[in-house]
Design a protein around this motif. Structure first.
Motif, mmCIF file in Angstrom:
data_model
loop_
_atom_site.group_PDB
_atom_site.id
_atom_site.type_symbol
_atom_site.label_atom_id
_atom_site.label_comp_id
_atom_site.label_asym_id
_atom_site.label_seq_id
_atom_site.Cartn_x
_atom_site.Cartn_y
_atom_site.Cartn_z
ATOM 1 N N TYR A 1 0.949 -1.204 -0.152
ATOM 2 C CA TYR A 1 -0.258 -0.144 -0.110
ATOM 3 C C TYR A 1 0.708 1.079 0.159
ATOM 4 O O TYR A 1 1.684 1.543 0.939
ATOM 5 N N ALA A 2 0.773 1.853 -1.197
ATOM 6 C CA ALA A 2 1.453 3.358 -1.184
ATOM 7 C C ALA A 2 0.689 4.326 -1.744
ATOM 8 O O ALA A 2 0.364 4.521 -3.085
ATOM 9 N N GLU A 3 -0.022 5.283 -0.814
ATOM 10 C CA GLU A 3 -0.813 5.957 -1.120
ATOM 11 C C GLU A 3 -0.516 7.058 -2.071
ATOM 12 O O GLU A 3 -1.200 7.340 -3.126
ATOM 13 N N HIS A 4 0.821 7.277 -2.197
ATOM 14 C CA HIS A 4 1.441 8.463 -3.011
ATOM 15 C C HIS A 4 2.316 8.134 -4.183
ATOM 16 O O HIS A 4 3.139 8.877 -4.560
ATOM 17 N N ASN A 5 2.278 6.710 -4.309
ATOM 18 C CA ASN A 5 3.093 6.236 -5.527
ATOM 19 C C ASN A 5 2.366 4.989 -5.973
ATOM 20 O O ASN A 5 2.686 3.848 -5.610
ATOM 21 N N VAL A 6 1.537 5.332 -6.897
ATOM 22 C CA VAL A 6 0.514 4.462 -7.371
ATOM 23 C C VAL A 6 1.314 3.507 -8.470
ATOM 24 O O VAL A 6 0.880 2.330 -8.527
ATOM 25 N N ALA A 7 2.260 3.979 -9.016
ATOM 26 C CA ALA A 7 3.077 3.140 -9.874
ATOM 27 C C ALA A 7 4.071 2.070 -9.256
ATOM 28 O O ALA A 7 4.510 1.207 -9.912
ATOM 29 N N ILE A 8 3.917 1.867 -8.187
ATOM 30 C CA ILE A 8 4.986 0.888 -7.563
ATOM 31 C C ILE A 8 4.319 -0.384 -7.656
ATOM 32 O O ILE A 8 5.179 -1.528 -7.427
ATOM 33 N N HIS A 9 3.043 -0.624 -7.804
ATOM 34 C CA HIS A 9 2.484 -1.929 -7.577
ATOM 35 C C HIS A 9 3.253 -2.667 -9.136
ATOM 36 O O HIS A 9 3.492 -3.978 -8.954
ATOM 37 N N GLU A 10 3.021 -1.978 -10.393
ATOM 38 C CA GLU A 10 3.345 -2.595 -11.415
ATOM 39 C C GLU A 10 5.063 -2.793 -11.516
ATOM 40 O O GLU A 10 5.481 -3.349 -12.149
ATOM 41 N N THR A 11 5.386 -1.634 -10.949
ATOM 42 C CA THR A 11 6.926 -1.617 -10.865
ATOM 43 C C THR A 11 7.572 -2.719 -10.254
ATOM 44 O O THR A 11 8.412 -3.570 -10.677
ATOM 45 N N LEU A 12 7.133 -3.060 -8.834
ATOM 46 C CA LEU A 12 7.367 -4.262 -8.192
ATOM 47 C C LEU A 12 7.269 -5.500 -8.995
ATOM 48 O O LEU A 12 7.984 -6.645 -8.931
ATOM 49 N N LEU A 13 6.099 -5.694 -9.507
ATOM 50 C CA LEU A 13 5.848 -6.967 -10.274
ATOM 51 C C LEU A 13 6.767 -7.021 -11.442
ATOM 52 O O LEU A 13 7.378 -8.347 -11.592
ATOM 53 N N ASN A 14 7.175 -6.211 -12.342
ATOM 54 C CA ASN A 14 7.905 -6.014 -13.440
ATOM 55 C C ASN A 14 9.355 -6.313 -12.912
ATOM 56 O O ASN A 14 10.277 -7.269 -13.549
ATOM 57 N N SER A 15 9.866 -5.938 -11.776
ATOM 58 C CA SER A 15 11.234 -5.882 -11.202
ATOM 59 C C SER A 15 11.100 -7.466 -10.824
ATOM 60 O O SER A 15 12.294 -8.125 -10.966
ATOM 61 N N LEU A 16 10.218 -8.112 -10.052
ATOM 62 C CA LEU A 16 10.238 -9.228 -9.552
ATOM 63 C C LEU A 16 10.388 -10.126 -10.846
ATOM 64 O O LEU A 16 11.061 -11.117 -10.701
ATOM 65 N N CYS A 17 9.604 -10.253 -11.929
ATOM 66 C CA CYS A 17 9.543 -11.132 -12.927
ATOM 67 C C CYS A 17 11.003 -10.934 -13.725
ATOM 68 O O CYS A 17 11.507 -11.988 -14.007
ATOM 69 N N ARG A 18 11.565 -9.985 -13.592
ATOM 70 C CA ARG A 18 12.980 -9.819 -14.546
ATOM 71 C C ARG A 18 13.934 -10.334 -13.660
ATOM 72 O O ARG A 18 14.838 -10.929 -14.178
ATOM 73 N N ASP A 19 13.857 -10.068 -12.314
ATOM 74 C CA ASP A 19 14.990 -10.677 -11.491
ATOM 75 C C ASP A 19 14.944 -12.025 -11.222
ATOM 76 O O ASP A 19 15.919 -12.647 -10.886
ATOM 77 N N THR A 20 13.785 -12.805 -11.403
ATOM 78 C CA THR A 20 13.645 -14.249 -11.178
ATOM 79 C C THR A 20 13.610 -15.138 -12.575
ATOM 80 O O THR A 20 13.308 -16.069 -12.290
ATOM 81 N N GLY A 21 13.454 -14.383 -13.563
ATOM 82 C CA GLY A 21 13.297 -15.071 -14.940
ATOM 83 C C GLY A 21 12.103 -15.542 -15.167
ATOM 84 O O GLY A 21 11.929 -16.545 -16.043
ATOM 85 N N VAL A 22 11.043 -14.959 -14.705
ATOM 86 C CA VAL A 22 9.824 -15.385 -15.318
ATOM 87 C C VAL A 22 8.907 -14.272 -16.176
ATOM 88 O O VAL A 22 9.476 -13.222 -16.086
ATOM 89 N N PRO A 23 8.204 -14.674 -16.973
ATOM 90 C CA PRO A 23 7.632 -13.720 -17.858
ATOM 91 C C PRO A 23 6.742 -12.687 -17.350
ATOM 92 O O PRO A 23 6.097 -13.210 -16.357
ATOM 93 N N ALA A 24 6.918 -11.631 -17.776
ATOM 94 C CA ALA A 24 5.943 -10.608 -17.157
ATOM 95 C C ALA A 24 4.419 -10.486 -17.813
ATOM 96 O O ALA A 24 4.388 -11.062 -19.068
ATOM 97 N N PRO A 25 3.548 -10.011 -16.970
ATOM 98 C CA PRO A 25 2.378 -9.892 -17.597
ATOM 99 C C PRO A 25 2.083 -8.959 -18.649
ATOM 100 O O PRO A 25 2.905 -8.116 -18.894
ATOM 101 N N GLU A 26 0.822 -8.984 -19.424
ATOM 102 C CA GLU A 26 0.502 -7.800 -20.173
ATOM 103 C C GLU A 26 0.329 -6.601 -19.566
ATOM 104 O O GLU A 26 -0.161 -6.439 -18.414
ATOM 105 N N ASP A 27 0.453 -5.551 -20.277
ATOM 106 C CA ASP A 27 0.210 -4.305 -19.725
ATOM 107 C C ASP A 27 -1.380 -4.082 -19.279
ATOM 108 O O ASP A 27 -2.003 -4.494 -19.941
ATOM 109 N N GLY A 28 -1.592 -3.469 -18.164
ATOM 110 C CA GLY A 28 -2.868 -3.335 -17.746
ATOM 111 C C GLY A 28 -3.406 -4.522 -16.889
ATOM 112 O O GLY A 28 -4.549 -4.505 -16.650
ATOM 113 N N ALA A 29 -2.833 -5.530 -16.739
ATOM 114 C CA ALA A 29 -3.259 -6.799 -16.003
ATOM 115 C C ALA A 29 -3.408 -6.248 -14.508
ATOM 116 O O ALA A 29 -2.774 -5.600 -14.171
ATOM 117 N N THR A 30 -4.755 -7.022 -14.076
ATOM 118 C CA THR A 30 -4.908 -6.856 -12.753
ATOM 119 C C THR A 30 -4.602 -8.064 -11.778
ATOM 120 O O THR A 30 -4.825 -7.789 -10.640
#
Length: 437
Positions: A34-63
């Protein structure tokens, strides 16, 4: 194409967030971000996790997103309105519970990105098979908080927790599978971490409620003082000052209304918590409180505080609005009295002017008649000198009546035009006064 453009999207929403599918002992680690003033952190964390662990990233806009990583853990990611969740699940075969096995292989740099935004962190263990009895006997070894909460759930298992954040930053839940039907274990784990996540989101309104309560105390005290001042006979200037102070209080209360969205969200999250608890179908384990009982004692009072503070805010706002209306009515009545006195003074002035005008009019008729007759007498004498058959004295005497009558007629006509003009001016002034009040 026969279907509406939104049909496929809305129909798929029913299957957007499937339950975890678990058929063995697993270890689960759950984070809510939960980051009230940083909305982009959610997708940023997911994309960073996928990149660092070698799993494919989801499509843009995925919930929502689910993937099996090369490290062996299964990731379930969900994006909600205000927060996102990362749930890591991995099969477990050993007895070293509540360790980092479910997040093994994730680089430390990724966890550093969670700084200041990790809102919920929970570790859950689902025990099945021959290790059930030993795990049940060692509950206090793994969950040693001040209060042990537990219950029989779903007719086929047990849940133990203490709702206590340990020094490592995690809360612990131990689930014993004594005969869950297919997929019940995964659903139970998901309901448990949803209860904790929604509970924390609901409690976001509590600090606001406490601050607002202190502010409302001050506003209530000021309002009481102003209401007592209104009950005392005061001058018009005092009423105007009271109206300004009440308006200032109304502004302060309206400024607090900005938290209405937070309180509304809190009520929605509370309903989700209660719904998830009801879905557990708890039965008592002798000697310890059930989750529902624990929440009724600890969670419900906090939510009641939020509701009471918001209700008090609405009541004070309504009281201030009524006080402003009452005081504005009193000010308007005072203004109307002033206008009435002003119009009465204008009426007296007009009457005096009329009397004076009548007096002046009489003198004017005599003076004008005398002046006209003097001119006429000079003219008659000139005609007599020219040997015209006119007697000046006789002609002057005969002209007195017509001259006076003519002067009276002319004067009355002039006065009539003046009265019409004054009436129009007074009507304009009256309309202007009424509009200003």
């Amino acid at each position: 194409m026969m279907d509406h453009p939104l049909r496929a999207t809305l129909a798929a929403e029913l299957h957007a967030r499937p339950f975890l599918k678990v058929a063995e002992s697993v270890s689960l680690t759950h984070y809510a971000i939960y980051a009230e003033h940083n909305v982009a952190i959610h997708e940023t964390l997911l994309n960073s996790l996928c990149r660092d662990t070698g799993v494919p990233a989801p499509e843009d806009g995925a919930t929502h997103y689910a993937v099996l990583s090369p490290c062996g853990w299964y990731l379930k990611w969900e994006r909600h309105t205000e927060f996102s969740t990362f749930t890591f699940v991995i099969p477990r075969e050993d007895d070293d519970l509540f360790d980092d096995v479910a997040i093994r292989g994730i680089p430390e740099s990724w966890f550093r990105q969670l700084a200041g935004s990790r809102f919920v962190a929970s570790r859950m263990e689902l025990i099945t098979g021959p290790r059930v009895d030993s795990a049940r006997d060692a509950v206090r070894q793994w969950i040693d908080g001040p209060i042990l909460v537990g219950s029989n759930v779903l007719g086929g298992g047990q849940v133990f927790c203490d709702w206590h954040v340990r020094p490592d930053g995690f809360m612990r839940f131990l689930v014993i599978d004594e005969g869950f039907r297919e997929e019940q274990g995964g659903r139970l784990l998901q309901r448990l971490y949803e209860i904790e996540t929604y509970r924390m989101m609901a409690l976001l309104a509590l600090p606001i409620a406490r601050r607002m309560g202190r502010e409302l105390d001050d506003i209530h005290s000021s309002l009481q003082s102003l209401m007592q001042s209104m009950d005392v006979q005061a001058t018009d200037s005092d009423d105007s000052q009271l109206l300004v102070k009440l308006t200032h209080l109304a502004v302060r209360v309206e400024a607090l209304s900005g938290s209405g969205g937070r309180f509304s969200a809190s009520r929605a999250y509370e309903k989700l918590v209660l719904a998830r608890i009801n879905e557990l179908r708890e039965e008592r384990i002798e000697g310890m409180p059930m989750i529902q009982e624990f929440m009724e004692r600890r969670f419900a009072p906090a939510m009641e505080t939020c509701r009471s503070v918001w209700s008090r805010h609405e009541q004070i706002a309504a009281r201030i609005a009524r006080a402003v209306d009452l005081l504005r009515t009193r000010v308007n009545l005072a203004q109307e009295k002033d206008v009435t006195r002003l119009l009465a003074g204008m009426e007296r002035t007009a009457r005096n002017q009329l009397h004076l005008q009548h007096a002046v009019e009489g003198l004017s008729v005599a003076a004008i008649s005398y002046y006209v007759l003097s001119l006429a007498a000079a003219a008659f004498k000139a005609m007599h000198v020219l040997n015209l058959p006119i007697e000046p004295e006789l002609a002057e005497g005969l002209a007195i009546g017509p001259v006076v009558l003519a002067v009276i007629v002319v004067t009355r006509r002039a006065r009539g035009r003046l009265l019409k003009r004054n009436a129009a001016d007074n009507a304009h002034v009256g309309r202007h006064v009424n509009q200003s009040t």
